[in-house]
Design a protein around this motif. Sequence first.
Motif, PDB file in Angstrom:
ATOM      1  N   ALA A   8      40.384  95.581  13.886  1.00 19.22           N
ATOM      2  CA  ALA A   8      39.321  95.294  12.721  1.00 19.22           C
ATOM      3  C   ALA A   8      38.795  93.986  12.874  1.00 19.22           C
ATOM      4  CB  ALA A   8      40.049  95.682  11.566  1.00 19.22           C
ATOM      5  N   SER A   9      39.684  93.205  13.377  1.00 20.63           N
ATOM      6  CA  SER A   9      39.331  91.646  13.222  1.00 20.63           C
ATOM      7  C   SER A   9      38.417  91.276  14.424  1.00 20.63           C
ATOM      8  CB  SER A   9      40.750  90.984  13.556  1.00 20.63           C
ATOM      9  OG  SER A   9      41.044  91.116  14.841  1.00 20.63           O
ATOM     10  N   GLY A  10      37.978  92.220  15.341  1.00 17.04           N
ATOM     11  CA  GLY A  10      37.196  91.782  16.431  1.00 17.04           C
ATOM     12  C   GLY A  10      35.859  91.713  16.139  1.00 17.04           C
ATOM     13  N   GLU A  36      49.844  91.754  16.574  1.00 16.51           N
ATOM     14  CA  GLU A  36      50.625  90.611  15.511  1.00 16.51           C
ATOM     15  C   GLU A  36      49.619  89.281  15.008  1.00 16.51           C
ATOM     16  OE1 GLU A  36      51.265  90.827  18.882  1.00 16.51           O
ATOM     17  OE2 GLU A  36      52.750  92.563  18.553  1.00 16.51           O
ATOM     18  N   ARG A  37      48.541  89.241  16.110  1.00 15.83           N
ATOM     19  CA  ARG A  37      47.706  88.198  15.622  1.00 15.83           C
ATOM     20  C   ARG A  37      46.862  88.355  14.466  1.00 15.83           C
ATOM     21  NH1 ARG A  37      47.333  88.558  21.200  1.00 15.83           N
ATOM     22  NH2 ARG A  37      45.814  90.164  21.027  1.00 15.83           N
ATOM     23  N   SER A  38      46.474  89.480  14.025  1.00 13.59           N
ATOM     24  CA  SER A  38      45.782  89.682  12.804  1.00 13.59           C
ATOM     25  C   SER A  38      46.428  90.658  11.786  1.00 13.59           C
ATOM     26  CB  SER A  38      44.574  90.473  13.025  1.00 13.59           C
ATOM     27  OG  SER A  38      44.512  91.628  13.690  1.00 13.59           O
ATOM     28  N   ALA A  39      47.677  91.035  12.111  1.00 13.04           N
ATOM     29  CA  ALA A  39      48.549  91.876  11.103  1.00 13.04           C
ATOM     30  C   ALA A  39      48.630  91.101   9.950  1.00 13.04           C
ATOM     31  CB  ALA A  39      49.659  92.580  11.753  1.00 13.04           C
TER      32      ALA A  39
END
Length: 268
Positions: A8-10, A36-39
Motif C-alpha cells: 500500500a505504501s508503494g 516492517e518498513r511501512s507496518a
Amino acid sequence: MNVAIVGASGAVGQEFLRILAERDFPIDNLVLFGSERSAGKKYTFKGKEYEVKLLQHNDDFKDIDVAFTSAGGGTSKEFAETITKHGAVMIDNSSAFRMCDDVPLVVPECNAEDALNRPRNIIANPNCTTIMMVVVLKPLEALSHIKRIHIASYQSASGAGAAAMAELQQEYKELVNNEPVTVSKFPHQLAYNVIPQIDVFTDNGYTKEEMKMFNETRKIMHSDVRCSAMCVRVSSLRSHSESVWIETESPISVEDAQKAIAAAPGCT
Ligand SMILES: NC(=O)c1ccc[n+]([C@@H]2O[C@H](COP(=O)([O-])OP(=O)(O)OC[C@H]3O[C@@H](n4cnc5c(N)ncnc54)[C@H](OP(=O)(O)O)[C@@H]3O)[C@@H](O)[C@H]2O)c1
C-alpha cells in the motif's frame, strides 16, 4: 467486497487507493499490507484512516475477496499461497506470474474473458508499457492481423517505484543547490537526462523490459506478433509515452485506424 492491498505504501499501492476511491469501488472492508518498513503507517481512504498491517504467513486473507498485490515479484511468489488459500483472488502487478501457463495475463480492455480461467486464483497484470500499447493494438487487430511492431518507449521515473521518484526530485534539488547528485535507484543521474536501458540485458541483446513487451503482448493478444522494443527512461516524474510502428497483414487506411481507435475502450 473485502479488499486487500499488498504494498500500500508503494507507487502502485498509492495509485490503487486513489483509483478505488475515484471509481467508488464497492468495498466493505479494506485491509492494507506492507513490510516492517511501512507496518503501522496510516493512510486515509474515503475519509477513514487505515493502518498498514505486516504481511505474514497467517490467516489474514481468510475473509478477503480480492487482493491487489504490488510488492515486488519475490513477495508475490512467497505469499501467493498465503493470499489465495482461502479463496481470495490475487490480482498481481509484479512480473512473478505473468508468463505462467496457469495464470491469465489480463488487460480488461483486451482480454477480460481470460480472467475467468484462473486455476491458481491469480490474475497477472502486464508491464506498464505493454498495457498502454495493447489497448491500442486490440481495435487495430480487429481490422487486420498485426504482424510486426516496432516500439520506442519514453518511460518516466514512476515506473521504477516510489523511492526512484523521490530520487529524481532529490537530484533536481541538489543540482539547483550545486550539491553532489545522489545516484542510487537509477544507474546514472536521471535529472536532465535520458537513460537508454531499463533493466538488465538478456542473451539476445534486448533488455528484460524490452523482452517483456515481446512476450506479454503475444500472450495477451493470443497472437504471433513480432515485437521489437527499445525502452528508454526519461526524466519526467510520471506518465510513460510510446511511439509504435505497426505492420498489418492487409492495408488499413488512416481513417479506419483512427475510427477504430476512437471507438475502443480506454483510448482517446
Ligand atoms: N511503478 C510502476 O509503474 C509499476 C508498473 C507495473 C508494475 N509494477 C510492479 O509493481 C510492484 C511494486 O512497484 P512499485 O513501483 O509500487 O514499487 P515501490 O514504490 O518500491 O513499492 C513497493 C511496495 O512493496 C512493499 N513491499 C516490499 N517488500 C515487501 C514485503 N516483503 N512484504 C510486504 N510488502 C512489501 C513495500 O512496502 P514497504 O514500504 O513496507 O517496504 C511497498 O509498499 C513491482 O513488482 C513492480 O515491478 C510497477
